[in-house]
Design a protein around this motif. Sequence first.
Motif, PDB file in Angstrom:
ATOM      1  N   THR A  91      -0.029  16.371  41.634  1.00  0.00           N
ATOM      2  CA  THR A  91      -0.054  16.029  40.212  1.00  0.00           C
ATOM      3  C   THR A  91      -1.052  14.886  40.067  1.00  0.00           C
ATOM      4  O   THR A  91      -0.931  13.862  40.734  1.00  0.00           O
ATOM      5  CB  THR A  91       1.345  15.609  39.735  1.00  0.00           C
ATOM      6  OG1 THR A  91       2.239  16.713  39.958  1.00  0.00           O
ATOM      7  CG2 THR A  91       1.344  15.254  38.259  1.00  0.00           C
ATOM      8  N   VAL A  92      -2.050  15.094  39.211  1.00  0.00           N
ATOM      9  CA  VAL A  92      -3.167  14.159  39.107  1.00  0.00           C
ATOM     10  C   VAL A  92      -3.264  13.617  37.683  1.00  0.00           C
ATOM     11  O   VAL A  92      -3.304  14.385  36.725  1.00  0.00           O
ATOM     12  CB  VAL A  92      -4.497  14.858  39.471  1.00  0.00           C
ATOM     13  CG1 VAL A  92      -5.638  13.853  39.507  1.00  0.00           C
ATOM     14  CG2 VAL A  92      -4.389  15.601  40.787  1.00  0.00           C
ATOM     15  N   SER A  93      -3.300  12.291  37.568  1.00  0.00           N
ATOM     16  CA  SER A  93      -3.533  11.646  36.268  1.00  0.00           C
ATOM     17  C   SER A  93      -4.992  11.214  36.223  1.00  0.00           C
ATOM     18  O   SER A  93      -5.478  10.558  37.147  1.00  0.00           O
ATOM     19  CB  SER A  93      -2.621  10.432  36.092  1.00  0.00           C
ATOM     20  OG  SER A  93      -1.270  10.852  36.099  1.00  0.00           O
ATOM     21  N   ILE A  94      -5.675  11.630  35.153  1.00  0.00           N
ATOM     22  CA  ILE A  94      -7.099  11.338  35.029  1.00  0.00           C
ATOM     23  C   ILE A  94      -7.402  10.733  33.669  1.00  0.00           C
ATOM     24  O   ILE A  94      -6.628  10.880  32.719  1.00  0.00           O
ATOM     25  CB  ILE A  94      -7.953  12.617  35.234  1.00  0.00           C
ATOM     26  CG1 ILE A  94      -7.542  13.718  34.249  1.00  0.00           C
ATOM     27  CG2 ILE A  94      -7.866  13.098  36.667  1.00  0.00           C
ATOM     28  CD1 ILE A  94      -8.399  14.968  34.304  1.00  0.00           C
ATOM     29  N   LEU A  95      -8.524  10.055  33.588  1.00  0.00           N
ATOM     30  CA  LEU A  95      -8.971   9.411  32.360  1.00  0.00           C
ATOM     31  C   LEU A  95     -10.332   9.976  32.001  1.00  0.00           C
ATOM     32  O   LEU A  95     -11.250   9.968  32.829  1.00  0.00           O
ATOM     33  CB  LEU A  95      -9.088   7.892  32.581  1.00  0.00           C
ATOM     34  CG  LEU A  95      -9.688   7.084  31.438  1.00  0.00           C
ATOM     35  CD1 LEU A  95      -8.669   6.950  30.301  1.00  0.00           C
ATOM     36  CD2 LEU A  95     -10.120   5.714  31.926  1.00  0.00           C
ATOM     37  N   ASN A  96     -10.452  10.476  30.759  1.00  0.00           N
ATOM     38  CA  ASN A  96     -11.751  10.887  30.251  1.00  0.00           C
ATOM     39  C   ASN A  96     -12.515   9.595  29.976  1.00  0.00           C
ATOM     40  O   ASN A  96     -12.129   8.805  29.123  1.00  0.00           O
ATOM     41  CB  ASN A  96     -11.583  11.714  28.973  1.00  0.00           C
ATOM     42  CG  ASN A  96     -12.908  12.161  28.379  1.00  0.00           C
ATOM     43  OD1 ASN A  96     -13.878  11.402  28.344  1.00  0.00           O
ATOM     44  ND2 ASN A  96     -12.936  13.388  27.895  1.00  0.00           N
ATOM     45  N   VAL A  97     -13.577   9.355  30.736  1.00  0.00           N
ATOM     46  CA  VAL A  97     -14.290   8.080  30.693  1.00  0.00           C
ATOM     47  C   VAL A  97     -14.850   7.798  29.295  1.00  0.00           C
ATOM     48  O   VAL A  97     -14.835   6.656  28.830  1.00  0.00           O
ATOM     49  CB  VAL A  97     -15.408   8.047  31.773  1.00  0.00           C
ATOM     50  CG1 VAL A  97     -16.233   6.778  31.666  1.00  0.00           C
ATOM     51  CG2 VAL A  97     -14.791   8.173  33.161  1.00  0.00           C
ATOM     52  N   ASP A  98     -15.321   8.841  28.595  1.00  0.00           N
ATOM     53  CA  ASP A  98     -15.915   8.631  27.271  1.00  0.00           C
ATOM     54  C   ASP A  98     -14.876   8.414  26.180  1.00  0.00           C
ATOM     55  O   ASP A  98     -14.961   7.473  25.405  1.00  0.00           O
ATOM     56  CB  ASP A  98     -16.811   9.823  26.891  1.00  0.00           C
ATOM     57  CG  ASP A  98     -18.002   9.941  27.829  1.00  0.00           C
ATOM     58  OD1 ASP A  98     -18.495   8.893  28.305  1.00  0.00           O
ATOM     59  OD2 ASP A  98     -18.428  11.082  28.097  1.00  0.00           O
ATOM     60  N   SER A  99     -13.863   9.292  26.119  1.00  0.00           N
ATOM     61  CA  SER A  99     -12.886   9.219  25.026  1.00  0.00           C
ATOM     62  C   SER A  99     -11.712   8.296  25.355  1.00  0.00           C
ATOM     63  O   SER A  99     -10.916   7.968  24.478  1.00  0.00           O
ATOM     64  CB  SER A  99     -12.335  10.613  24.707  1.00  0.00           C
ATOM     65  OG  SER A  99     -11.496  11.060  25.752  1.00  0.00           O
ATOM     66  N   GLU A 100     -11.604   7.900  26.622  1.00  0.00           N
ATOM     67  CA  GLU A 100     -10.492   7.082  27.123  1.00  0.00           C
ATOM     68  C   GLU A 100      -9.130   7.768  26.956  1.00  0.00           C
ATOM     69  O   GLU A 100      -8.094   7.116  26.934  1.00  0.00           O
ATOM     70  CB  GLU A 100     -10.502   5.683  26.490  1.00  0.00           C
ATOM     71  CG  GLU A 100     -11.770   4.919  26.835  1.00  0.00           C
ATOM     72  CD  GLU A 100     -11.637   3.418  26.704  1.00  0.00           C
ATOM     73  OE1 GLU A 100     -10.589   2.949  26.246  1.00  0.00           O
ATOM     74  OE2 GLU A 100     -12.605   2.736  27.074  1.00  0.00           O
ATOM     75  N   GLU A 101      -9.134   9.103  26.856  1.00  0.00           N
ATOM     76  CA  GLU A 101      -7.883   9.870  26.808  1.00  0.00           C
ATOM     77  C   GLU A 101      -7.408  10.101  28.230  1.00  0.00           C
ATOM     78  O   GLU A 101      -8.208  10.383  29.122  1.00  0.00           O
ATOM     79  CB  GLU A 101      -8.102  11.245  26.169  1.00  0.00           C
ATOM     80  CG  GLU A 101      -8.178  11.248  24.664  1.00  0.00           C
ATOM     81  CD  GLU A 101      -8.326  12.679  24.156  1.00  0.00           C
ATOM     82  OE1 GLU A 101      -7.292  13.258  23.757  1.00  0.00           O
ATOM     83  OE2 GLU A 101      -9.444  13.201  24.192  1.00  0.00           O
ATOM     84  N   GLU A 102      -6.080   9.986  28.415  1.00  0.00           N
ATOM     85  CA  GLU A 102      -5.495  10.254  29.730  1.00  0.00           C
ATOM     86  C   GLU A 102      -4.844  11.630  29.729  1.00  0.00           C
ATOM     87  O   GLU A 102      -4.267  12.056  28.727  1.00  0.00           O
ATOM     88  CB  GLU A 102      -4.425   9.201  30.071  1.00  0.00           C
ATOM     89  CG  GLU A 102      -4.997   7.903  30.537  1.00  0.00           C
ATOM     90  CD  GLU A 102      -3.928   6.937  31.052  1.00  0.00           C
ATOM     91  OE1 GLU A 102      -2.952   7.398  31.672  1.00  0.00           O
ATOM     92  OE2 GLU A 102      -4.096   5.735  30.815  1.00  0.00           O
ATOM     93  N   PHE A 103      -4.936  12.299  30.862  1.00  0.00           N
ATOM     94  CA  PHE A 103      -4.325  13.609  31.048  1.00  0.00           C
ATOM     95  C   PHE A 103      -3.651  13.628  32.412  1.00  0.00           C
ATOM     96  O   PHE A 103      -4.110  12.962  33.340  1.00  0.00           O
ATOM     97  CB  PHE A 103      -5.382  14.729  31.024  1.00  0.00           C
ATOM     98  CG  PHE A 103      -6.219  14.750  29.784  1.00  0.00           C
ATOM     99  CD1 PHE A 103      -5.791  15.422  28.649  1.00  0.00           C
ATOM    100  CD2 PHE A 103      -7.449  14.096  29.750  1.00  0.00           C
ATOM    101  CE1 PHE A 103      -6.569  15.437  27.501  1.00  0.00           C
ATOM    102  CE2 PHE A 103      -8.232  14.107  28.607  1.00  0.00           C
ATOM    103  CZ  PHE A 103      -7.794  14.786  27.473  1.00  0.00           C
TER     104      PHE A 103
END
Length: 158
Positions: A91-103
């Motif tokens: 299970t991986v938590s990532i951050l969209n660097v541009d929008s700063e949204e986490e998934f």
Amino acid sequence: MNQIPMTLRGAERLREELEELKTVKRPRIIASIAEAREHGDLKENAEYHAAREEQGFCEGRIQEIEAKLSNAQVIDVTKMNANGRVIFGATVSILNVDSEEEFTYRIVGDDEADFKHNLISVNSPMARGLIGKEVDDVVVIKTPGGDVDYEILKIEYI
């Protein structure tokens, strides 16, 4: 036939569905067919034909699940030593660097993938980009809208 990677949870879900089909749905369909037969002429009997069609779908699904389970390579991510890297089942938590949204996504087999529940196929571009990476790595994922940078925040083996 090639082995199909599957998480422990995915294999358990398939076994539960198989049990339900064999012990609940199959007997109910057989009873419906028997009841419809009692209504006489089978050529004009819509209930009979509907029950026979449902029986065909049920038996087909039973065969499909049995085939998948017989070819499954069940991977229990909690028992693997991944050395802090993204692997199948993680299970991986990532951050969209541009929008700063986490998934947060779990990487699963093709049959288990369900984007609404954050389960992504090991063969998806996102999963392929994440496999083998570590926390704080930035990965570039090609999307229809262009390349997107994601930073890996957390990796869990649950």
